[in-house]
Design an enzyme around this catalytic site. Structure first.
Site, PDB file in Angstrom:
ATOM      1  N   PRO A   2      47.372  44.747  45.389  1.00  0.00           N
ATOM      2  CA  PRO A   2      46.985  43.999  44.170  1.00  0.00           C
ATOM      3  C   PRO A   2      47.190  44.836  42.902  1.00  0.00           C
ATOM      4  O   PRO A   2      46.736  45.968  42.821  1.00  0.00           O
ATOM      5  CB  PRO A   2      45.494  43.710  44.380  1.00  0.00           C
ATOM      6  CG  PRO A   2      45.261  43.880  45.839  1.00  0.00           C
ATOM      7  CD  PRO A   2      46.265  44.893  46.319  1.00  0.00           C
ATOM      8  N   GLU A   3      47.903  44.266  41.951  1.00  0.00           N
ATOM      9  CA  GLU A   3      48.096  44.888  40.644  1.00  0.00           C
ATOM     10  C   GLU A   3      47.520  43.928  39.608  1.00  0.00           C
ATOM     11  O   GLU A   3      46.934  42.901  39.965  1.00  0.00           O
ATOM     12  CB  GLU A   3      49.592  45.145  40.413  1.00  0.00           C
ATOM     13  CG  GLU A   3      50.219  46.017  41.505  1.00  0.00           C
ATOM     14  CD  GLU A   3      51.680  46.386  41.230  1.00  0.00           C
ATOM     15  OE1 GLU A   3      52.043  46.545  40.056  1.00  0.00           O
ATOM     16  OE2 GLU A   3      52.443  46.493  42.196  1.00  0.00           O
ATOM     17  N   LYS A  59      43.185  46.846  37.168  1.00  0.00           N
ATOM     18  CA  LYS A  59      42.981  46.382  38.539  1.00  0.00           C
ATOM     19  C   LYS A  59      41.511  46.112  38.844  1.00  0.00           C
ATOM     20  O   LYS A  59      41.158  45.828  39.980  1.00  0.00           O
ATOM     21  CB  LYS A  59      43.525  47.422  39.519  1.00  0.00           C
ATOM     22  CG  LYS A  59      45.018  47.714  39.339  1.00  0.00           C
ATOM     23  CD  LYS A  59      45.470  48.752  40.340  1.00  0.00           C
ATOM     24  CE  LYS A  59      46.889  49.224  40.046  1.00  0.00           C
ATOM     25  NZ  LYS A  59      47.304  50.277  40.990  1.00  0.00           N
ATOM     26  N   HIS A  92      38.835  39.180  57.872  1.00  0.00           N
ATOM     27  CA  HIS A  92      38.664  40.259  56.903  1.00  0.00           C
ATOM     28  C   HIS A  92      37.760  39.864  55.733  1.00  0.00           C
ATOM     29  O   HIS A  92      37.700  40.589  54.737  1.00  0.00           O
ATOM     30  CB  HIS A  92      40.026  40.740  56.399  1.00  0.00           C
ATOM     31  CG  HIS A  92      40.870  41.324  57.509  1.00  0.00           C
ATOM     32  ND1 HIS A  92      42.213  41.045  57.647  1.00  0.00           N
ATOM     33  CD2 HIS A  92      40.531  42.139  58.539  1.00  0.00           C
ATOM     34  CE1 HIS A  92      42.683  41.676  58.724  1.00  0.00           C
ATOM     35  NE2 HIS A  92      41.676  42.343  59.280  1.00  0.00           N
ATOM     36  N   ARG A 110      41.597  46.779  54.542  1.00  0.00           N
ATOM     37  CA  ARG A 110      41.492  48.229  54.697  1.00  0.00           C
ATOM     38  C   ARG A 110      40.232  48.851  54.091  1.00  0.00           C
ATOM     39  O   ARG A 110      39.951  50.018  54.354  1.00  0.00           O
ATOM     40  CB  ARG A 110      42.749  48.897  54.131  1.00  0.00           C
ATOM     41  CG  ARG A 110      43.946  48.611  55.027  1.00  0.00           C
ATOM     42  CD  ARG A 110      45.210  49.270  54.542  1.00  0.00           C
ATOM     43  NE  ARG A 110      45.088  50.728  54.476  1.00  0.00           N
ATOM     44  CZ  ARG A 110      46.031  51.534  54.021  1.00  0.00           C
ATOM     45  NH1 ARG A 110      47.162  51.032  53.581  1.00  0.00           N
ATOM     46  NH2 ARG A 110      45.852  52.827  53.990  1.00  0.00           N
ATOM     47  N   ARG A 150      53.158  63.407  26.312  1.00  0.00           N
ATOM     48  CA  ARG A 150      52.880  63.556  27.741  1.00  0.00           C
ATOM     49  C   ARG A 150      54.002  64.311  28.416  1.00  0.00           C
ATOM     50  O   ARG A 150      55.166  64.132  28.113  1.00  0.00           O
ATOM     51  CB  ARG A 150      52.758  62.171  28.405  1.00  0.00           C
ATOM     52  CG  ARG A 150      51.471  61.477  28.110  1.00  0.00           C
ATOM     53  CD  ARG A 150      51.322  60.294  29.029  1.00  0.00           C
ATOM     54  NE  ARG A 150      51.100  60.705  30.400  1.00  0.00           N
ATOM     55  CZ  ARG A 150      49.924  61.075  30.884  1.00  0.00           C
ATOM     56  NH1 ARG A 150      48.856  61.068  30.114  1.00  0.00           N
ATOM     57  NH2 ARG A 150      49.804  61.447  32.132  1.00  0.00           N
ATOM     58  N   ARG A 248      55.682  58.189  45.140  1.00  0.00           N
ATOM     59  CA  ARG A 248      55.701  56.753  45.418  1.00  0.00           C
ATOM     60  C   ARG A 248      57.110  56.272  45.750  1.00  0.00           C
ATOM     61  O   ARG A 248      58.083  56.705  45.120  1.00  0.00           O
ATOM     62  CB  ARG A 248      55.188  55.963  44.192  1.00  0.00           C
ATOM     63  CG  ARG A 248      53.810  56.370  43.706  1.00  0.00           C
ATOM     64  CD  ARG A 248      52.741  56.161  44.749  1.00  0.00           C
ATOM     65  NE  ARG A 248      52.631  54.768  45.169  1.00  0.00           N
ATOM     66  CZ  ARG A 248      51.853  53.877  44.558  1.00  0.00           C
ATOM     67  NH1 ARG A 248      51.093  54.228  43.545  1.00  0.00           N
ATOM     68  NH2 ARG A 248      51.805  52.636  44.994  1.00  0.00           N
TER      69      ARG A 248
END
Ligand SMILES: [Zn+2]
Length: 263
Positions: A2-3, A59, A92, A110, A150, A248
């Site tokens: 899920p995003e 999220k 679940h 999970r 950054r 990733r």
């Protein structure tokens, strides 16, 4: 996983079915998803109350209840489902909020994240203090500020929830493909044009994905081809590249997204 768009979908489920109605019963089927709250306290606090208008922060889903709020995070496999009366439980389903009209079910295979119950607005702010602004609310100027100075790669920065909240692996790759930026591009090398393209791509991808309630695997999107063994770029037909960036699994088009320094 899920995003932001998925969480927006869950927010709409909640807003459409559960807001403003009294919670009749709370069933904790698996306490493994409760974070810092016992099943009994959750039940006693929420039963008889009404959920306020839910808010998304990346999220996270923040659901006002009484003077505080319930915070949901969906980890890798979570969802929020509405079930009509009498509908069978899913294996679940972990926590069920029963209303007179049906049930709201927090489902998660999970159990990596879960449900928190916070007593006050201050506590909500404290828990979410390190979460950056919701990616869908970030303006072009704000994006430049967030990425300025950054170190590291642009994909890593996009996925860093303390920089900006809500972008996960699929969205990150989709946005970079749309902006024609290589995922390993150093943030320090992003020029004004790059940032403008990145922001435009982020807005467009988020808008479409939020409408769909997920990152849609469309044929015209990178996401629609990333899992194909011989996937090609839907824009130029070049074979897609696969590698790990910042740990990733990352997919990009070597022609549309030349490596750092090449464009
Ligand atoms: Zn391409």
């Amino acid at each position: 996983m899920p995003e932001l768009p998925d969480v927006e979908g869950f927010r709409r489920v909640l807003a459409a079915h559960a807001v403003g109605r009294p919670v009749r019963r709370v069933d904790v089927l698996d306490g493994g998803v409760l974070r810092g709250v016992a099943a009994r306290r959750l039940s006693e606090t929420v039963r008889g109350r009404r959920f306020g208008e839910p808010r998304r922060l990346g999220k996270w889903l923040v659901i006002p209840v009484g003077p505080g709020a319930m915070l949901l995070h969906f980890g890798m496999t979570g969802s929020l489902e509405w079930a009509e009366p009498g509908q069978d439980l899913h294996r679940h389903d972990r926590v069920v909020f029963a209303f007179s009209t049906g049930e709201l079910r927090y489902r998660d295979m999970r159990k990596l994240q879960g449900l928190r119950l916070l007593e006050s607005r201050e506590e909500v702010h404290r828990v979410l203090a390190d979460v950056g602004p919701d990616a869908a609310e970030v303006s072009r100027d704000r994006l430049r500020e967030l990425l300025a100075g950054r170190r590291g790669r642009v994909k890593t920065a996009l996925l860093d929830q303390s920089v900006m909240a809500g972008i996960g692996n699929l969205l990150g790759d989709e946005i970079l493909w749309r902006a024609r930026l290589h995922p390993s591009t150093s943030c320090a090398r992003l020029g004004a044009d790059d940032l403008a393209h990145l922001h435009k791509a982020m807005r467009a991808v988020l808008r479409e994905a939020m409408k769909a309630g997920r990152v849609p695997p469309r044929r015209s999107w990178l996401t629609g081809h990333r899992d194909e063994p011989d996937g090609c770029c839907p824009r130029c037909g070049t074979a897609l590249a696969h590698d790990r960036v910042g740990g990733r699994a990352t997919v990009w088009c070597p022609a549309c997204q030349p490596a750092d320094g090449g464009g």
